[in-house]
Design a protein around this motif. Structure first.
Motif, PDB file in Angstrom:
ATOM      1  N   PRO A  53       0.835  -1.209   0.000  1.00  0.00           N
ATOM      2  CA  PRO A  53       0.000   0.000   0.000  1.00  0.00           C
ATOM      3  C   PRO A  53       0.863   1.249   0.000  1.00  0.00           C
ATOM      4  CG  PRO A  53       0.018  -1.038   2.177  1.00  0.00           C
ATOM      5  CD  PRO A  53       0.697  -1.995   1.247  1.00  0.00           C
ATOM      6  N   GLY A  54       0.466   2.223  -0.800  1.00  0.00           N
ATOM      7  CA  GLY A  54       1.189   3.490  -0.838  1.00  0.00           C
ATOM      8  C   GLY A  54       2.322   3.543  -1.838  1.00  0.00           C
ATOM      9  N   LEU A  55       2.618   2.414  -2.501  1.00  0.00           N
ATOM     10  CA  LEU A  55       3.684   2.399  -3.506  1.00  0.00           C
ATOM     11  C   LEU A  55       3.099   2.158  -4.895  1.00  0.00           C
ATOM     12  CD1 LEU A  55       6.755   0.407  -2.084  1.00  0.00           C
ATOM     13  CD2 LEU A  55       6.413   2.872  -2.211  1.00  0.00           C
ATOM     14  N   THR A  56       3.668   2.831  -5.875  1.00  0.00           N
ATOM     15  CA  THR A  56       3.286   2.625  -7.269  1.00  0.00           C
ATOM     16  C   THR A  56       4.546   2.342  -8.072  1.00  0.00           C
ATOM     17  OG1 THR A  56       1.416   4.160  -7.088  1.00  0.00           O
ATOM     18  CG2 THR A  56       2.188   3.643  -9.301  1.00  0.00           C
ATOM     19  N   VAL A  57       4.576   1.194  -8.740  1.00  0.00           N
ATOM     20  CA  VAL A  57       5.735   0.826  -9.551  1.00  0.00           C
ATOM     21  C   VAL A  57       5.593   1.470 -10.930  1.00  0.00           C
ATOM     22  CG1 VAL A  57       7.029  -1.065 -10.583  1.00  0.00           C
ATOM     23  CG2 VAL A  57       6.044  -1.327  -8.297  1.00  0.00           C
ATOM     24  N   ILE A  58       6.549   2.307 -11.275  1.00  0.00           N
ATOM     25  CA  ILE A  58       6.552   2.995 -12.567  1.00  0.00           C
ATOM     26  C   ILE A  58       7.461   2.244 -13.531  1.00  0.00           C
ATOM     27  CG2 ILE A  58       7.022   5.171 -13.754  1.00  0.00           C
ATOM     28  CD1 ILE A  58       4.772   5.339 -11.689  1.00  0.00           C
ATOM     29  N   GLU A  59       6.906   1.840 -14.669  1.00  0.00           N
ATOM     30  CA  GLU A  59       7.683   1.198 -15.734  1.00  0.00           C
ATOM     31  C   GLU A  59       8.305  -0.132 -15.325  1.00  0.00           C
ATOM     32  OE1 GLU A  59       8.063   2.120 -18.899  1.00  0.00           O
ATOM     33  OE2 GLU A  59       6.892   3.946 -18.737  1.00  0.00           O
ATOM     34  N   GLY A  60       7.959  -0.632 -14.157  1.00  0.00           N
ATOM     35  CA  GLY A  60       8.528  -1.903 -13.734  1.00  0.00           C
ATOM     36  C   GLY A  60       7.906  -3.045 -14.514  1.00  0.00           C
ATOM     37  N   LEU A  61       8.696  -4.064 -14.814  1.00  0.00           N
ATOM     38  CA  LEU A  61       8.196  -5.224 -15.544  1.00  0.00           C
ATOM     39  C   LEU A  61       7.682  -6.248 -14.554  1.00  0.00           C
ATOM     40  CD1 LEU A  61       7.851  -6.679 -18.263  1.00  0.00           C
ATOM     41  CD2 LEU A  61      10.149  -7.611 -17.951  1.00  0.00           C
ATOM     42  N   LYS A  62       6.354  -6.330 -14.401  1.00  0.00           N
ATOM     43  CA  LYS A  62       5.786  -7.259 -13.426  1.00  0.00           C
ATOM     44  C   LYS A  62       5.678  -8.682 -13.956  1.00  0.00           C
ATOM     45  CE  LYS A  62       3.132  -3.942 -10.686  1.00  0.00           C
ATOM     46  NZ  LYS A  62       1.831  -3.661 -10.068  1.00  0.00           N
ATOM     47  N   SER A  63       5.764  -8.866 -15.268  1.00  0.00           N
ATOM     48  CA  SER A  63       5.691 -10.221 -15.810  1.00  0.00           C
ATOM     49  C   SER A  63       7.099 -10.812 -15.822  1.00  0.00           C
ATOM     50  CB  SER A  63       5.115 -10.195 -17.232  1.00  0.00           C
ATOM     51  OG  SER A  63       5.875  -9.354 -18.070  1.00  0.00           O
ATOM     52  N   GLN A  64       7.313 -11.812 -14.966  1.00  0.00           N
ATOM     53  CA  GLN A  64       8.643 -12.371 -14.830  1.00  0.00           C
ATOM     54  C   GLN A  64       9.082 -13.101 -16.092  1.00  0.00           C
ATOM     55  OE1 GLN A  64       6.171 -13.591 -12.605  1.00  0.00           O
ATOM     56  NE2 GLN A  64       6.512 -12.251 -10.883  1.00  0.00           N
ATOM     57  N   ASP A  65      10.397 -13.142 -16.308  1.00  0.00           N
ATOM     58  CA  ASP A  65      10.965 -13.984 -17.348  1.00  0.00           C
ATOM     59  C   ASP A  65      10.782 -15.436 -16.901  1.00  0.00           C
ATOM     60  OD1 ASP A  65      12.709 -15.544 -18.941  1.00  0.00           O
ATOM     61  OD2 ASP A  65      13.964 -13.801 -19.342  1.00  0.00           O
ATOM     62  N   MET A  66       9.943 -16.183 -17.616  1.00  0.00           N
ATOM     63  CA  MET A  66       9.606 -17.550 -17.201  1.00  0.00           C
ATOM     64  C   MET A  66      10.342 -18.588 -18.048  1.00  0.00           C
ATOM     65  SD  MET A  66       7.632 -16.763 -14.734  1.00  0.00           S
ATOM     66  CE  MET A  66       6.870 -18.302 -14.251  1.00  0.00           C
ATOM     67  N   THR A  67      11.445 -18.203 -18.696  1.00  0.00           N
ATOM     68  CA  THR A  67      12.173 -19.140 -19.545  1.00  0.00           C
ATOM     69  C   THR A  67      13.076 -20.059 -18.734  1.00  0.00           C
ATOM     70  OG1 THR A  67      13.972 -17.542 -19.885  1.00  0.00           O
ATOM     71  CG2 THR A  67      12.139 -17.501 -21.456  1.00  0.00           C
ATOM     72  N   LEU A  68      13.284 -19.756 -17.471  1.00  0.00           N
ATOM     73  CA  LEU A  68      14.139 -20.577 -16.630  1.00  0.00           C
ATOM     74  C   LEU A  68      13.407 -21.848 -16.192  1.00  0.00           C
ATOM     75  CD1 LEU A  68      15.545 -17.705 -14.394  1.00  0.00           C
ATOM     76  CD2 LEU A  68      16.860 -19.011 -16.062  1.00  0.00           C
ATOM     77  N   PRO A  69      14.134 -22.933 -15.926  1.00  0.00           N
ATOM     78  CA  PRO A  69      13.482 -24.145 -15.408  1.00  0.00           C
ATOM     79  C   PRO A  69      12.943 -23.895 -14.002  1.00  0.00           C
ATOM     80  CG  PRO A  69      15.880 -24.380 -15.404  1.00  0.00           C
ATOM     81  CD  PRO A  69      15.575 -23.115 -16.154  1.00  0.00           C
ATOM     82  N   PRO A  70      11.923 -24.648 -13.590  1.00  0.00           N
ATOM     83  CA  PRO A  70      11.282 -24.402 -12.285  1.00  0.00           C
ATOM     84  C   PRO A  70      12.242 -24.407 -11.111  1.00  0.00           C
ATOM     85  CG  PRO A  70       9.935 -25.880 -13.613  1.00  0.00           C
ATOM     86  CD  PRO A  70      11.221 -25.687 -14.363  1.00  0.00           C
ATOM     87  N   HIS A  71      13.201 -25.334 -11.076  1.00  0.00           N
ATOM     88  CA  HIS A  71      14.114 -25.386  -9.931  1.00  0.00           C
ATOM     89  C   HIS A  71      15.001 -24.147  -9.873  1.00  0.00           C
ATOM     90  CE1 HIS A  71      16.851 -26.931 -13.087  1.00  0.00           C
ATOM     91  NE2 HIS A  71      17.814 -26.472 -12.318  1.00  0.00           N
ATOM     92  N   HIS A  72      15.287 -23.564 -11.035  1.00  0.00           N
ATOM     93  CA  HIS A  72      16.100 -22.348 -11.082  1.00  0.00           C
ATOM     94  C   HIS A  72      15.294 -21.159 -10.556  1.00  0.00           C
ATOM     95  CE1 HIS A  72      19.624 -20.445 -13.514  1.00  0.00           C
ATOM     96  NE2 HIS A  72      19.388 -19.773 -12.407  1.00  0.00           N
ATOM     97  N   MET A  73      14.024 -21.074 -10.939  1.00  0.00           N
ATOM     98  CA  MET A  73      13.167 -19.999 -10.433  1.00  0.00           C
ATOM     99  C   MET A  73      12.978 -20.130  -8.926  1.00  0.00           C
ATOM    100  SD  MET A  73      10.296 -19.381 -13.427  1.00  0.00           S
ATOM    101  CE  MET A  73       9.815 -21.087 -13.640  1.00  0.00           C
TER     102      MET A  73
END
Length: 274
Positions: A121-141
């Motif tokens: 609450p009270g914070l606004t992310v400007i231009e931040g990329l909220k969609s993570q890079d999901m190309t990594l294998p699950p154990h790496h993430m």
């Protein structure tokens, strides 16, 4: 003391007021620099490495910028000459090891940190990329998820208030009409992971009124929903489907048709008695 996990930090404060303050988080081999926009020339060349960064304002707007860069030092100079918000301080995070982050890793971490801050609450992310890079294998993430608490701790050192909304209480769980038989059993999700009843990286499912949400269990027993970490299953369920209240213990299932968290929790006393 509260008994909450502690992130050990070694903070180095140079006598030169134009040099950045540096924090070493040895537990995850992370190095963090706190640099003023006016003093970027004092940022050492070691920061020409891959990592993520957060730009902070002091104007009371609550606006923050979350980004990634293969050259942190160079990127902050770009932000100084062509700012996307009127930032005053930058927090830079890199790997303090012989092998630093690669582009996929910083892409994933950028999205995770942007999502975590966007949920405050009270914070606004400007231009931040909220969609993570999901190309990594699950154990790496999963391994990268373990770094997020340390990154957030470094932002707390910069003065950010990291308190999310108050967690769902037992009273609000009861208000959902769910039976409390299994929720009265003591134990946490972290206990389930430690006991081997729940696997770190397991996918949880929650269905209600034709809507469905998924979540992931971290190595520390937290639940990640849309890139945001919750320690309470009920708060995670509430946020997942934007509900006023939810009983996460009886709502989250392991996989689409597996046992609920409450089903697993009732097995904890049996294991302790063996």
């Amino acid at each position: 003391m509260s008994g909450a996990p502690v992130v050990p930090v070694n903070v180095q404060v140079p006598s030169d007021p134009t040099a950045p303050v540096v924090a070493d988080l040895a537990v995850h081999a992370l190095r963090v620099a706190y640099a003023l926009r006016r003093d970027l020339e004092g940022l050492p060349q070691e920061w020409k490495q891959p990592g993520i960064y957060v730009l902070l304002t002091d104007d009371g707007s609550g606006n923050v910028y979350v980004g990634q860069a293969v050259d942190l030092r160079g990127r902050l100079f770009q932000h100084r000459s062509r700012p996307k918000l009127d930032w005053r301080r930058g927090v830079l995070v890199k790997r303090d090891a012989s092998h630093g982050f690669n582009s996929a890793e910083i892409g994933y971490l950028e999205g995770r940190v942007a999502s975590e801050l966007g949920a405050l609450p009270g914070l606004t992310v400007i231009e931040g990329l909220k969609s993570q890079d999901m190309t990594l294998p699950p154990h790496h993430m999963l391994a990268l998820d373990a770094l997020v608490p340390s990154v957030l701790a470094s932002l707390r050192l910069a003065g950010l208030d990291l308190l999310k909304d108050a967690p769902t209480t037992e009273a609000s769980e009861a208000a959902t009409g769910a039976k409390r038989t299994n929720t009265a059993v003591p134990g946490t999700v972290a206990d389930l992971v430690a006991a081997g009843l729940l696997r770190a990286g397991a996918e949880l499912h929650f269905k209600r009124a034709g809507k469905e949400a998924t979540a992931m269990v971290t190595t520390s027993g937290d639940i990640v929903v849309d890139g945001v970490t919750y320690s309470s299953p009920s708060t995670a369920a509430q946020k997942a489907l934007d509900l006023k209240a939810a009983n996460g213990w009886v709502s989250w299932r392991v996989g689409p048709t597996g046992p609920t968290l409450a089903d697993l929790r009732v097995q904890l006393p049996e294991q302790e008695a063996d």
